[in-house]
Design a protein around this motif. Structure first.
Motif, PDB file in Angstrom:
ATOM      1  N   SER A 220      -3.427 -10.134  13.985  1.00 47.65           N
ATOM      2  CA  SER A 220      -3.466  -9.585  12.628  1.00 47.65           C
ATOM      3  C   SER A 220      -3.946 -10.578  11.577  1.00 47.65           C
ATOM      4  CB  SER A 220      -2.069  -9.081  12.251  1.00 47.65           C
ATOM      5  OG  SER A 220      -1.122 -10.127  12.336  1.00 47.65           O
TER       6      SER A 220
ATOM      7  N   CYS B 130       5.696  -4.255  13.709  1.00 43.94           N
ATOM      8  CA  CYS B 130       4.570  -5.101  13.311  1.00 43.94           C
ATOM      9  C   CYS B 130       4.723  -5.592  11.878  1.00 43.94           C
ATOM     10  CB  CYS B 130       3.257  -4.337  13.475  1.00 43.94           C
ATOM     11  SG  CYS B 130       2.713  -4.157  15.184  1.00 43.94           S
ATOM     12  N   LYS B 131       5.220  -4.749  11.005  1.00 44.11           N
ATOM     13  CA  LYS B 131       5.372  -5.158   9.607  1.00 44.11           C
ATOM     14  C   LYS B 131       6.469  -6.211   9.453  1.00 44.11           C
ATOM     15  CE  LYS B 131       3.284  -1.196   7.366  1.00 44.11           C
ATOM     16  NZ  LYS B 131       2.093  -2.014   7.057  1.00 44.11           N
TER      17      LYS B 131
ATOM     18  N   PRO C 167       5.165 -10.331   8.002  1.00 43.65           N
ATOM     19  CA  PRO C 167       5.574  -9.835   6.680  1.00 43.65           C
ATOM     20  C   PRO C 167       4.519 -10.105   5.610  1.00 43.65           C
ATOM     21  CG  PRO C 167       6.787 -11.831   7.253  1.00 43.65           C
ATOM     22  CD  PRO C 167       5.989 -11.457   8.459  1.00 43.65           C
TER      23      PRO C 167
ATOM     24  N   GLU D 180       2.858  -6.348  -1.129  1.00 45.35           N
ATOM     25  CA  GLU D 180       1.929  -5.283  -1.504  1.00 45.35           C
ATOM     26  C   GLU D 180       0.584  -5.806  -1.984  1.00 45.35           C
ATOM     27  OE1 GLU D 180       3.708  -2.546  -4.171  1.00 45.35           O
ATOM     28  OE2 GLU D 180       5.294  -1.953  -2.789  1.00 45.35           O
TER      29      GLU D 180
ATOM     30  N   VAL E 133      11.700  -1.600   5.246  1.00 49.02           N
ATOM     31  CA  VAL E 133      10.335  -1.306   5.695  1.00 49.02           C
ATOM     32  C   VAL E 133      10.146   0.196   5.860  1.00 49.02           C
ATOM     33  CG1 VAL E 133       8.716  -1.540   7.621  1.00 49.02           C
ATOM     34  CG2 VAL E 133       9.963  -3.539   6.800  1.00 49.02           C
TER      35      VAL E 133
ATOM     36  N   ILE F 183       7.409   2.522   3.810  1.00 49.94           N
ATOM     37  CA  ILE F 183       6.411   3.385   4.456  1.00 49.94           C
ATOM     38  C   ILE F 183       6.536   4.809   3.926  1.00 49.94           C
ATOM     39  CG2 ILE F 183       5.657   4.379   6.657  1.00 49.94           C
ATOM     40  CD1 ILE F 183       6.691   1.780   7.998  1.00 49.94           C
TER      41      ILE F 183
ATOM     42  N   GLN G  27      -1.566  -1.777  11.459  1.00 53.61           N
ATOM     43  CA  GLN G  27      -0.144  -1.647  11.158  1.00 53.61           C
ATOM     44  C   GLN G  27       0.429  -2.839  10.397  1.00 53.61           C
ATOM     45  OE1 GLN G  27       1.565  -0.684  15.051  1.00 53.61           O
ATOM     46  NE2 GLN G  27       1.447   1.490  14.554  1.00 53.61           N
ATOM     47  N   THR G  28      -0.298  -3.943  10.344  1.00 53.17           N
ATOM     48  CA  THR G  28       0.172  -5.090   9.559  1.00 53.17           C
ATOM     49  C   THR G  28      -0.521  -5.179   8.205  1.00 53.17           C
ATOM     50  OG1 THR G  28      -1.443  -6.506  10.703  1.00 53.17           O
ATOM     51  CG2 THR G  28       0.805  -6.475  11.573  1.00 53.17           C
TER      52      THR G  28
ATOM     53  N   PRO H 216      -1.376  -4.383   4.284  1.00 54.77           N
ATOM     54  CA  PRO H 216      -0.492  -4.018   3.168  1.00 54.77           C
ATOM     55  C   PRO H 216      -0.442  -2.508   2.977  1.00 54.77           C
ATOM     56  CG  PRO H 216      -1.995  -5.777   2.537  1.00 54.77           C
ATOM     57  CD  PRO H 216      -2.460  -5.277   3.867  1.00 54.77           C
ATOM     58  N   MET H 217       0.694  -2.025   2.535  1.00 55.57           N
ATOM     59  CA  MET H 217       0.846  -0.591   2.294  1.00 55.57           C
ATOM     60  C   MET H 217       0.261  -0.220   0.942  1.00 55.57           C
ATOM     61  SD  MET H 217       4.562   0.337   3.927  1.00 55.57           S
ATOM     62  CE  MET H 217       5.411  -1.182   3.538  1.00 55.57           C
TER      63      MET H 217
ATOM     64  N   ARG I  23      -6.195   1.678   2.853  1.00 54.11           N
ATOM     65  CA  ARG I  23      -6.065   1.094   4.189  1.00 54.11           C
ATOM     66  C   ARG I  23      -7.068   1.746   5.137  1.00 54.11           C
ATOM     67  NH1 ARG I  23      -0.321   3.431   6.504  1.00 54.11           N
ATOM     68  NH2 ARG I  23      -0.758   5.645   6.249  1.00 54.11           N
TER      69      ARG I  23
END
Length: 339
Positions: free
Chosen positions: A62, A159-160, A164, A167, A181, A185, A276-277, A279-280, A288
């Motif tokens: 990642s 994964c998150k 870590p 944002e 987490v 999500i 999956q790693t 940022p949201m 994303r």
């Protein structure tokens, strides 16, 4: 893993000169309970063995494509991780993966059994015969496809936690915990956001589980045939067909399964881990990426070798992990069957 049909065929064999023992039919419900219970226990044991290596693998996979590589390789990643967080830091976030490992492994064995039932009901193989190896590769793929739906949300959370990121895309100030987490999500992407990376998981699990079950059964059959050729009498051949393989042969068969699973579809797992790693939400006005976009970005950044970051350490750690999973599962099924 010996299939139920294989076990039934073995159980019905009678060694010459001995009386046949009455067999108690096993119900489908009891077999399913065994799959779930024993598969869960085997999965938890395997996860404790492999988790530090999995953390390193995810961190290697990642690394962002807009920054210089942070880790030169697996050993460097181990060194930096231990220096920063201590050895136990490699087990960061293991609570969710332990639950996931129990759920994943039990699902794999449960759905693999369902896949066998599909094959039998199709008429491809008579119910009283063991499935051929080709059919067992299919049942593995069948199992992996359904298990991917269970596994993707768990892997997303795992994964998150392992990598870590806040944002804005920078390192998180404090270690992440599963519940926050999960809330993040949900807040950013809703219910379907938990299946971000599903295509990568599907490719890895369907293809990988075909190899996992198929390689294990293929290797086991090679050992079985070898042992029977070395037998000195027909009675010994019959005994070998009833008894489990020697422990070291079970371990080699299980190890071959894990190594096949992890190597053959590793690029799909790399793309999934990067997705999956990430940022949201929206970072710098950029949404994303989906599976295709992440694949293209990785290819442009690192070429083919970028898809195999962490592959070596993953394949190596999968050997003892899968060996233990199959040995525990098969051992429990053989020596502690539920009545």
């Amino acid at each position: 893993m010996a299939s139920p049909s294989h076990m039934e065929v073995k159980a019905s064999l009678q060694v010459p000169g001995t009386a046949a023992l009455p067999l108690t039919p096993r119900t489908a419900a009891m077999e399913a309970i065994e799959d779930i219970l024993y598969g869960s226990l085997a999965g938890v044991i395997g996860k404790y063995i492999e988790y530090p290596f999995d953390t390193v693998k995810v961190r290697l996979q990642s690394q962002p494509d807009h920054l210089p590589l942070r880790y030169r390789g697996p050993l460097d990643c181990f060194r930096q991780s231990i220096r920063a967080d201590g050895f136990l830091g490699l087990y960061r976030g293991i609570s969710a993966p332990l639950f996931g490992a129990a759920l994943e492994t039990s699902s794999l064995f449960f759905f693999e059994r369902m896949g066998r039932e599909v094959v039998y009901k199709s008429g491809f193989t008579p119910k009283d015969e063991a499935l051929p190896l080709g059919a067992l590769w299919f049942t593995g793929a069948f199992s992996g496809a359904f298990t991917s739906l269970v596994l993707t949300p768990i892997e997303l959370v795992k994964c998150k936690i392992q990598v870590p990121i806040n944002e804005s895309g920078g390192p998180a100030a404090a270690p992440l915990r599963p519940l926050p987490v999960i809330k993040d999500i949900w807040r950013h992407h809703g219910f379907m956001g938990f299946w971000h990376g599903q295509l990568g998981t599907l490719i890895r699990e369907a293809g990988g589980c075909a190899a996992w079950f198929g390689a294990k059964e293929t290797t086991s059959k090679l050992f079985q045939d070898m042992n029977e050729r070395k037998a000195s009498s027909p009675q010994e051949v019959e005994r070998l067909r009833v008894d489990p393989l020697p422990l070291w042969q079970q371990a080699v068969a299980g190890a071959s399964a894990g190594m096949s699973y992890n190597f053959l579809f590793f690029p799909a797992d790399t793309v999934k881990s990067r997705m999956q790693t990430a940022p949201m939400g929206v970072v710098d006005g950029v949404e994303r990426r989906n599976f295709a976009q992440e694949t293209v970005a990785l290819w442009r950044q690192a070429g083919l070798k970028g898809f195999y970051r962490g592959c070596g350490i993953t394949v190596l750690r999968s050997a003892p992990s899968s060996a233990f999973i199959f040995m525990v599962y098969d051992g429990l099924k053989t020596y502690l069957p539920m009545k």
